[in-house]
Each structure stands twice: as structure tokens, then as C-alpha cells.
Write a protein that holds these residues in place. Sequence first.
Motif, mmCIF file in Angstrom:
data_model
loop_
_atom_site.group_PDB
_atom_site.id
_atom_site.type_symbol
_atom_site.label_atom_id
_atom_site.label_comp_id
_atom_site.label_asym_id
_atom_site.label_seq_id
_atom_site.Cartn_x
_atom_site.Cartn_y
_atom_site.Cartn_z
ATOM 1 N N LYS A 1 -5.849 0.580 6.177
ATOM 2 C CA LYS A 1 -5.005 -0.251 7.048
ATOM 3 C C LYS A 1 -5.842 -0.934 8.120
ATOM 4 O O LYS A 1 -5.603 -2.096 8.452
ATOM 5 C CB LYS A 1 -3.900 0.587 7.699
ATOM 6 C CG LYS A 1 -2.761 0.920 6.766
ATOM 7 C CD LYS A 1 -1.593 1.523 7.497
ATOM 8 C CE LYS A 1 -1.720 3.009 7.549
ATOM 9 N NZ LYS A 1 -0.529 3.674 8.086
ATOM 10 N N CYS B 1 -8.942 3.271 -1.060
ATOM 11 C CA CYS B 1 -9.711 2.849 0.114
ATOM 12 C C CYS B 1 -11.152 2.486 -0.261
ATOM 13 O O CYS B 1 -11.669 1.453 0.176
ATOM 14 C CB CYS B 1 -9.694 3.961 1.158
ATOM 15 S SG CYS B 1 -10.552 3.563 2.683
ATOM 16 N N CYS C 1 -5.833 6.264 4.148
ATOM 17 C CA CYS C 1 -4.800 5.255 4.359
ATOM 18 C C CYS C 1 -5.029 4.545 5.682
ATOM 19 O O CYS C 1 -4.950 3.316 5.766
ATOM 20 C CB CYS C 1 -3.408 5.897 4.342
ATOM 21 S SG CYS C 1 -2.993 6.709 2.783
ATOM 22 N N SER C 2 -5.349 5.305 6.718
ATOM 23 C CA SER C 2 -5.616 4.720 8.039
ATOM 24 C C SER C 2 -6.827 3.802 7.994
ATOM 25 O O SER C 2 -6.825 2.715 8.580
ATOM 26 C CB SER C 2 -5.847 5.821 9.075
ATOM 27 O OG SER C 2 -4.689 6.604 9.226
ATOM 28 N N ASP D 1 5.629 4.824 2.000
ATOM 29 C CA ASP D 1 5.256 6.211 2.254
ATOM 30 C C ASP D 1 5.832 7.092 1.147
ATOM 31 O O ASP D 1 7.051 7.155 0.967
ATOM 32 C CB ASP D 1 5.780 6.650 3.618
ATOM 33 C CG ASP D 1 5.293 8.021 4.039
ATOM 34 O OD1 ASP D 1 4.872 8.817 3.174
ATOM 35 O OD2 ASP D 1 5.341 8.304 5.244
ATOM 36 N N GLU E 1 4.132 -1.222 3.442
ATOM 37 C CA GLU E 1 3.660 0.157 3.332
ATOM 38 C C GLU E 1 4.779 1.027 2.776
ATOM 39 O O GLU E 1 5.887 1.052 3.301
ATOM 40 C CB GLU E 1 3.231 0.672 4.700
ATOM 41 C CG GLU E 1 2.631 2.048 4.654
ATOM 42 C CD GLU E 1 2.091 2.502 6.002
ATOM 43 O OE1 GLU E 1 1.755 3.688 6.096
ATOM 44 O OE2 GLU E 1 2.023 1.683 6.942
ATOM 45 N N MET F 1 0.842 -1.187 0.000
ATOM 46 C CA MET F 1 0.000 0.000 0.000
ATOM 47 C C MET F 1 0.880 1.241 0.000
ATOM 48 O O MET F 1 1.736 1.404 0.866
ATOM 49 C CB MET F 1 -0.934 0.014 1.216
ATOM 50 C CG MET F 1 -1.849 1.210 1.217
ATOM 51 S SD MET F 1 -3.266 1.123 2.350
ATOM 52 C CE MET F 1 -2.524 0.714 3.882
ATOM 53 N N TYR F 2 0.658 2.090 -0.986
ATOM 54 C CA TYR F 2 1.335 3.389 -1.052
ATOM 55 C C TYR F 2 0.515 4.358 -0.211
ATOM 56 O O TYR F 2 -0.707 4.452 -0.376
ATOM 57 C CB TYR F 2 1.424 3.873 -2.497
ATOM 58 C CG TYR F 2 2.366 3.057 -3.342
ATOM 59 C CD1 TYR F 2 3.697 3.430 -3.482
ATOM 60 C CD2 TYR F 2 1.939 1.898 -3.983
ATOM 61 C CE1 TYR F 2 4.574 2.679 -4.253
ATOM 62 C CE2 TYR F 2 2.808 1.139 -4.751
ATOM 63 C CZ TYR F 2 4.123 1.540 -4.882
ATOM 64 O OH TYR F 2 4.991 0.791 -5.641
ATOM 65 N N THR F 3 1.181 5.078 0.684
ATOM 66 C CA THR F 3 0.501 5.953 1.636
ATOM 67 C C THR F 3 1.190 7.309 1.733
ATOM 68 O O THR F 3 2.268 7.512 1.181
ATOM 69 C CB THR F 3 0.496 5.317 3.044
ATOM 70 O OG1 THR F 3 1.847 5.218 3.511
ATOM 71 C CG2 THR F 3 -0.148 3.957 3.045
ATOM 72 N N VAL G 1 -3.737 8.668 -2.774
ATOM 73 C CA VAL G 1 -3.395 7.586 -1.857
ATOM 74 C C VAL G 1 -4.597 7.267 -0.990
ATOM 75 O O VAL G 1 -5.447 8.137 -0.784
ATOM 76 C CB VAL G 1 -2.184 7.960 -0.957
ATOM 77 C CG1 VAL G 1 -0.917 8.007 -1.762
ATOM 78 C CG2 VAL G 1 -2.405 9.238 -0.193
ATOM 79 N N PRO G 2 -4.689 6.043 -0.538
ATOM 80 C CA PRO G 2 -3.746 4.967 -0.792
ATOM 81 C C PRO G 2 -3.953 4.356 -2.180
ATOM 82 O O PRO G 2 -5.014 4.506 -2.783
ATOM 83 C CB PRO G 2 -4.102 3.938 0.280
ATOM 84 C CG PRO G 2 -5.572 4.120 0.484
ATOM 85 C CD PRO G 2 -5.802 5.598 0.321
ATOM 86 N N CYS H 1 -2.888 10.602 6.335
ATOM 87 C CA CYS H 1 -3.946 10.341 5.356
ATOM 88 C C CYS H 1 -5.046 9.507 6.017
ATOM 89 O O CYS H 1 -4.811 8.355 6.377
ATOM 90 C CB CYS H 1 -3.359 9.597 4.156
ATOM 91 S SG CYS H 1 -4.603 8.907 3.053
#
Length: 88
Positions: free
Chosen positions: A19, A68, A15-16, A34, A32, A6-8, A55-56, A12
Motif C-alpha cells: 500500500k 508485495c 500488505c502495508s 480484507d 482493498e 488488493m486482497y489483504t 496476501v497481498p 499484514c
Amino acid sequence: MANVTMYTKMLCPFCSRAKKLLNEKGVEQLNEIDITMSSKRRSEMMERAGGAHTVPQIFIGDTHVGGCDELYEMERQGKLDGLLAGQT
């Protein structure tokens, strides 16, 4: 279980949220990446994601899931568990 990348970016909320779902699904090894301070990593993400720049960006195995919203849609459709298990 399939490899998850996952690109984050820092701070974000999407992104959270992604995850959190992956954690609930038992993903223990999340690669991950970043991109907050790395134009090289951002370019890599965009190339892998077909030009997507938000992102993500999530990859399960070789499958580009998207962001997401797409991850949660796969969960709603009952497709996420199979993809995480390595089934296509």
C-alpha cells in the motif's frame, strides 16, 4: 490511472508495504478487500489469483501482479508506472 484491487489481511506487514508503494505512485483509489474474516472473499481471491493463498494479492486493471515482492520487482524493472497508467 488503472483500477487497483488488493486482497489483504489485518496486521499484514507485506500488505502495508505494498500500500505504501502504491500510495507513493499516486494511486488514490485502492479497492482493498480484507479477507481476514471472510472465507468467501478468500476463495474469490484464490480463484482470481490462480490458487495463490498468501496476501497481498494485487491486481492492476485485469493484470494479476502477485504479491508485495512482485509489485516491488515490477517497480525495479520500470514496468509499474506503465501498468498503473493503463498501458500493457
